[in-house]
Design an enzyme around this catalytic site. Structure first.
Site, PDB file in Angstrom:
ATOM      1  N   ASP A  99       0.843  -1.193   0.000  1.00  0.00           N
ATOM      2  CA  ASP A  99       0.000   0.000   0.000  1.00  0.00           C
ATOM      3  C   ASP A  99       0.878   1.243   0.000  1.00  0.00           C
ATOM      4  O   ASP A  99       2.077   1.184   0.288  1.00  0.00           O
ATOM      5  CB  ASP A  99      -0.942   0.000   1.209  1.00  0.00           C
ATOM      6  CG  ASP A  99      -0.199  -0.039   2.542  1.00  0.00           C
ATOM      7  OD1 ASP A  99       0.765  -0.825   2.656  1.00  0.00           O
ATOM      8  OD2 ASP A  99      -0.582   0.691   3.483  1.00  0.00           O
ATOM      9  N   GLU A 116      -0.140  -1.083   5.760  1.00  0.00           N
ATOM     10  CA  GLU A 116       0.936  -0.553   6.604  1.00  0.00           C
ATOM     11  C   GLU A 116       0.813   0.948   6.811  1.00  0.00           C
ATOM     12  O   GLU A 116       1.019   1.458   7.918  1.00  0.00           O
ATOM     13  CB  GLU A 116       2.292  -0.896   5.973  1.00  0.00           C
ATOM     14  CG  GLU A 116       3.485  -0.652   6.891  1.00  0.00           C
ATOM     15  CD  GLU A 116       4.055   0.758   6.800  1.00  0.00           C
ATOM     16  OE1 GLU A 116       4.858   1.125   7.678  1.00  0.00           O
ATOM     17  OE2 GLU A 116       3.692   1.500   5.856  1.00  0.00           O
TER      18      GLU A 116
END
Length: 486
Positions: free
Chosen positions: A112, A177
């Site tokens: 991400d 994350e």
């Protein structure tokens, strides 16, 4: 200036490097395909969650094409404060090889990214990989899609040459994350005796070198204790003409409290706060002296007129191995343009302390509360004060004599022709401590990105050199670790 890489060695390592060099445009194309996916986990939008799932699907497919078994762990949904429910992207647990005679390395990474818009000051579309002067620009190039792909490239090169991997490899790849790694810690605990049972070493490549050209190995990070201190008279604000001069003003109390925390030289004034800090040993001092850092260039690139300290060693130690206290903001105060003559009825100050070994969050919380309550009591204020620690993350430090650190140093020497800078990171990377505490395994940070890569910023990039030579580095690391493990 370091050369692009050392001359290719003989034998298997040389053939691995030559294959990577000959196919580097294909490796860049793979990164381009990944950067094109807008896998933004920060903005809670259904469209972006679909992009995240697509990103995890692409990674899963790439790993399966290498022969890995891949389990896409469904984490269900996420309930947001506004009541909306959104799906969470799966966490990928992939395995390649199960030879009990070989060491098992688990690589953790995330796919991400932070939000990015062209109008924020990007020179090119953030989701279109753009190469300029050897730099590959695009959101996620260095944080963390490029390093994840470099690990996969290393594995793929052994496969392409029909060579057995010298180690068993596992991947743990997540997609949240940047939004707090939702569900990750629970999965690590759940898989302690499952996926992680045979793991010998864990590697993270989610940070940066200290230099633009010299590689580094990271062996520690600071923790973080985040505090709020609320001072309250009443819930409504006051008019300063009507009440000014007859109140214990909350803002005045808060400014005094915040001002009692740290002095002008950066020294924290909370009694006992340094008692748990590890003393600096001579061997550690030598590590700081060996680090390549041009202070003038660092100051210039930071756009800072003057730092608190004048020597390289003092600056690095105060960044990495001494605690620091930062004041972040005040809620409830008037902060708009213009002149509003208001006395806030309630204000909330925010500050944090970066922790170092062997500071303990519980002890720090007690020291902070006792100090602020003592300062407030001495003011004889009629207001109410409340101090809370809202986040407590422990510091992490590794054993640099561990086999995988030795293997990484050897691999760096082979690929880049130099010893790495042995560095710590002044920020907090919670997953390292989670892995270390939960699994009791060796954890290492092996960064690929250069200091000027601009992670989270406009025009994020990874140098082609770092990406391609990094793929070679990970291949060399596999070979070195297999040799040392035996």
């Amino acid at each position: 200036m370091l050369s692009l890489s050392s001359p290719p060695p003989a034998g298997l390592l040389g053939r691995l490097w030559q294959h990577i060099d000959h196919h580097q445009d294909e490796l860049v194309q793979a990164l381009k395909e990944w950067v094109a996916v807008e896998s933004d986990s920060v903005q809670p939008l259904p469209r972006l969650r679909q992009e995240l799932s697509r990103m995890m699907g692409l990674a899963s497919e790439r790993l399966r094409n290498l022969g890995a078994s891949v389990d896409a762990v469904d984490l269900g949904t996420q309930q947001l404060p506004d009541g909306q429910t959104l799906p969470l992207p799966p966490i990928l647990l992939a395995e390649l090889g199960d030879d009990p005679r070989k060491p098992t390395v688990c690589f953790y990474g995330h796919l991400d990214v932070q939000p990015a818009r062209a109008e924020d000051g990007w020179l090119s579309d953030p989701y279109t990989l753009t190469e300029l002067d050897g730099k590959l620009y695009g959101r996620g190039t260095t944080d963390n899609k490029g390093p994840v792909l470099a690990w996969i490239n290393a594995v793929g090169t052994f496969r392409a040459l029909k060579q057995d991997l010298p180690v068993n490899v596992k991947f743990m790849l997540e997609g949240m994350e940047e939004a707090g790694s939702v569900g990750l810690e629970q999965l690590v605990q759940r898989e302690k005796d499952g996926f992680f049972s045979g793991v010998d070493y864990i590697v993270i490549s989610d940070n940066l070198w200290l230099s633009r050209t010299k590689p580094a190995l990271t062996y520690g990070t600071r923790g973080n204790a985040y505090f709020t201190v609320e001072v309250k008279c009443r819930d409504q604000d006051f008019h300063s003409g009507t009440f000014g001069g007859i109140l214990h003003e909350p803002m005045t109390d808060l400014v005094a409290l915040l001002g009692s925390l740290v002095d002008s030289s950066g020294h924290i004034l909370i009694p006992g706060i340094y008692d748990q800090v590890d003393p600096v040993m001579e061997e550690e001092k030598a590590m700081y002296e060996a680090i390549d850092l041009d202070l003038e260039e660092y100051r210039h690139s930071s756009r800072v007129r003057k730092f608190l300290f004048d020597s390289k060693e003092e600056i690095l130690m105060h960044l990495w191995r001494y605690p620091s206290l930062s004041i972040h903001g005040i809620e409830g105060a008037f902060d708009e343009p213009g002149a509003k003559t208001v006395i806030p009825g309630r204000v909330l100050g925010k500050f944090s302390i970066r922790l170092v070994p062997h500071m303990n969050t519980t002890a720090v919380e007690k020291q902070v509360k006792q100090h602020l309550e003592h300062v407030f009591s001495a003011r004889n204020s009629a207001n109410q004060v409340a101090v809370s620690m809202t986040l407590g993350l422990q510091p992490w430090v590794a054993n640099v004599r561990d086999r995988q650190y030795l293997a990484a140093r050897r691999a760096i020497r082979a690929v880049f022709g130099t010893e790495p800078d042995m560095i710590r990171d002044g920020s907090t990377i919670p997953i390292a401590r989670i892995f270390q505490d939960t699994l009791q395994k060796s954890v290492m940070m092996l960064p690929l990105g250069a200091v000027d890569d601009g992670e989270h910023s406009q025009n994020e990039k990874i140098n082609r050199r770092n990406y391609i030579e990094g793929s070679k580095l990970f291949a060399a690391f596999f070979l070195e670790l297999a040799e040392l493990h035996q």
